[in-house]
Design a protein around this motif. Structure first.
Motif, short mmCIF file in Angstrom:
data_model
loop_
_atom_site.label_atom_id
_atom_site.label_comp_id
_atom_site.label_asym_id
_atom_site.label_seq_id
_atom_site.Cartn_x
_atom_site.Cartn_y
_atom_site.Cartn_z
N ALA A 98 0.83 -1.21 0.00
CA ALA A 98 0.00 0.00 0.00
C ALA A 98 0.86 1.25 0.00
CB ALA A 98 -0.92 0.00 1.22
N LYS A 99 0.33 2.27 -0.68
CA LYS A 99 0.98 3.58 -0.75
C LYS A 99 -0.09 4.64 -0.70
CE LYS A 99 3.93 6.89 -1.79
NZ LYS A 99 5.03 7.31 -0.87
N GLU A 100 0.01 5.59 0.22
CA GLU A 100 -0.97 6.66 0.29
C GLU A 100 -0.72 7.65 -0.84
OE1 GLU A 100 -1.19 8.78 3.98
OE2 GLU A 100 -3.22 9.50 3.54
N THR A 101 -1.65 7.71 -1.78
CA THR A 101 -1.53 8.63 -2.91
C THR A 101 -2.87 8.78 -3.60
OG1 THR A 101 -0.49 9.04 -5.06
CG2 THR A 101 -0.78 6.74 -4.43
N TYR A 102 -3.16 10.01 -4.00
CA TYR A 102 -4.38 10.28 -4.75
C TYR A 102 -4.12 10.32 -6.26
CZ TYR A 102 -7.83 11.33 -1.14
OH TYR A 102 -8.76 11.23 -0.13
N SER A 103 -2.93 9.97 -6.65
CA SER A 103 -2.62 10.03 -8.07
C SER A 103 -3.43 9.00 -8.85
CB SER A 103 -1.13 9.77 -8.31
OG SER A 103 -0.87 9.65 -9.68
N GLY A 104 -4.06 9.44 -9.90
CA GLY A 104 -4.81 8.54 -10.76
C GLY A 104 -3.93 7.88 -11.79
N THR A 105 -2.67 8.32 -11.83
CA THR A 105 -1.73 7.74 -12.79
C THR A 105 -0.51 7.20 -12.09
OG1 THR A 105 -0.73 9.91 -13.12
CG2 THR A 105 -2.49 9.28 -14.64
N TYR A 106 -0.70 6.82 -10.83
CA TYR A 106 0.44 6.32 -10.04
C TYR A 106 1.05 5.10 -10.69
CZ TYR A 106 3.12 5.00 -5.90
OH TYR A 106 4.13 4.69 -5.04
N SER A 107 2.36 5.11 -10.82
CA SER A 107 3.03 4.00 -11.48
C SER A 107 2.95 2.74 -10.62
CB SER A 107 4.49 4.36 -11.77
OG SER A 107 5.17 3.24 -12.29
N GLY A 108 3.62 2.78 -9.45
CA GLY A 108 3.51 1.69 -8.49
C GLY A 108 3.94 0.35 -9.01
N THR A 109 5.02 0.30 -9.78
CA THR A 109 5.47 -0.98 -10.34
C THR A 109 6.73 -1.52 -9.69
OG1 THR A 109 6.70 0.17 -12.07
CG2 THR A 109 4.44 -0.46 -12.58
N THR A 110 7.27 -0.81 -8.69
CA THR A 110 8.48 -1.29 -8.01
C THR A 110 8.27 -1.32 -6.51
OG1 THR A 110 9.51 0.87 -7.69
CG2 THR A 110 9.86 -0.20 -9.82
N ASP A 111 9.11 -2.10 -5.85
CA ASP A 111 9.02 -2.23 -4.38
C ASP A 111 9.06 -0.87 -3.68
OD1 ASP A 111 10.75 -5.33 -3.49
OD2 ASP A 111 9.24 -4.87 -5.01
N ARG A 112 9.94 0.02 -4.15
CA ARG A 112 10.15 1.28 -3.43
C ARG A 112 8.97 2.23 -3.59
NH1 ARG A 112 13.70 1.11 -7.66
NH2 ARG A 112 13.39 2.63 -9.33
N ASP A 113 8.01 1.87 -4.44
CA ASP A 113 6.83 2.71 -4.61
C ASP A 113 5.82 2.54 -3.48
OD1 ASP A 113 6.84 2.09 -8.18
OD2 ASP A 113 7.70 3.77 -7.05
N TYR A 114 6.06 1.58 -2.59
CA TYR A 114 5.09 1.26 -1.54
C TYR A 114 5.72 1.36 -0.16
CZ TYR A 114 2.31 -0.32 -5.43
OH TYR A 114 1.61 -0.35 -6.61
N ASP A 115 4.89 1.75 0.79
CA ASP A 115 5.36 1.97 2.16
C ASP A 115 5.00 0.83 3.11
OD1 ASP A 115 4.39 5.38 1.70
OD2 ASP A 115 6.40 4.53 1.52
N PHE A 116 3.95 0.09 2.78
CA PHE A 116 3.46 -0.95 3.70
C PHE A 116 3.27 -2.25 2.94
CE2 PHE A 116 2.91 2.13 6.93
CZ PHE A 116 2.42 3.27 6.31
N TRP A 117 3.59 -3.35 3.62
CA TRP A 117 3.56 -4.67 3.00
C TRP A 117 2.90 -5.69 3.92
CZ3 TRP A 117 5.55 -5.77 -1.87
CH2 TRP A 117 6.25 -4.72 -2.47
N GLY A 118 2.22 -6.65 3.28
CA GLY A 118 1.71 -7.79 4.02
C GLY A 118 2.77 -8.87 4.16
N GLN A 119 2.40 -9.95 4.85
CA GLN A 119 3.33 -11.06 5.09
C GLN A 119 3.37 -12.05 3.94
OE1 GLN A 119 5.50 -11.32 7.78
NE2 GLN A 119 4.81 -9.19 7.91
N GLY A 120 2.40 -12.01 3.07
CA GLY A 120 2.40 -12.89 1.92
C GLY A 120 1.55 -14.13 2.10
N THR A 121 1.11 -14.69 0.97
CA THR A 121 0.36 -15.94 0.96
C THR A 121 0.89 -16.80 -0.18
OG1 THR A 121 -1.86 -16.92 0.94
CG2 THR A 121 -1.51 -15.03 -0.50
N GLN A 122 1.07 -18.09 0.09
CA GLN A 122 1.67 -18.99 -0.88
C GLN A 122 0.64 -19.45 -1.91
OE1 GLN A 122 5.00 -20.28 -1.13
NE2 GLN A 122 4.21 -21.04 -3.09
#
Length: 127
Positions: A98-122
């Motif tokens: 998740a990343k807090e942003t109101y951008s309608g054109t947010y790229s968000g294609t790399t790890d560094r684009d996000y601030d919060f992460w879940g633990q994952g599911t297999q």
């Protein structure tokens, strides 16, 4: 404290479907862009797709385009990843971010684009 919890992973045969969910403990969930990533054994984490804060825009990696669909329910603070026509190469741990942003054109294609992460599911796809 933002928490993301993925669920819905499991074992499925090739050609099958799974729907992953990511529940977020975010008071202002509708202010966030959400992304899905995956990491296969021995490989780096890779981008799968993302959805903007309103749900109006989605973007997918070429490897999943046409097979995977991201959606969100802002009233339930949940984002989904519908995976169809699964292939063995889709086997990985899947993460939402998740990343807090109101951008309608947010790229968000790399790890560094996000601030919060879940633990994952297999997710395991058998041939």
């Amino acid at each position: 404290q933002v928490q993301l919890v993925e669920s819905g992973g499991g074992l499925v045969q090739a050609g099958g479907s799974l729907r992953l969910s990511c529940a977020a403990s975010i008071r202002t969930f509708s202010h966030y862009a959400l992304g899905w990533f995956r990491q296969a054994p021995g490989k780096e984490r890779e981008f799968v797709g993302r959805i903007t804060w309103s749900g109006a825009s989605t973007y997918y990696a070429d490897s999943v385009k046409g097979r995977f669909t991201i959606s969100r329910n802002n009233a339930q603070n949940t984002v989904y990843l519908q995976m169809n026509s699964l292939k063995p190469e889709d086997t990985a741990v899947y993460y939402c971010a998740a990343k807090e942003t109101y951008s309608g054109t947010y790229s968000g294609t790399t790890d560094r684009d996000y601030d919060f992460w879940g633990q994952g599911t297999q997710v395991t796809v058998s041939s």
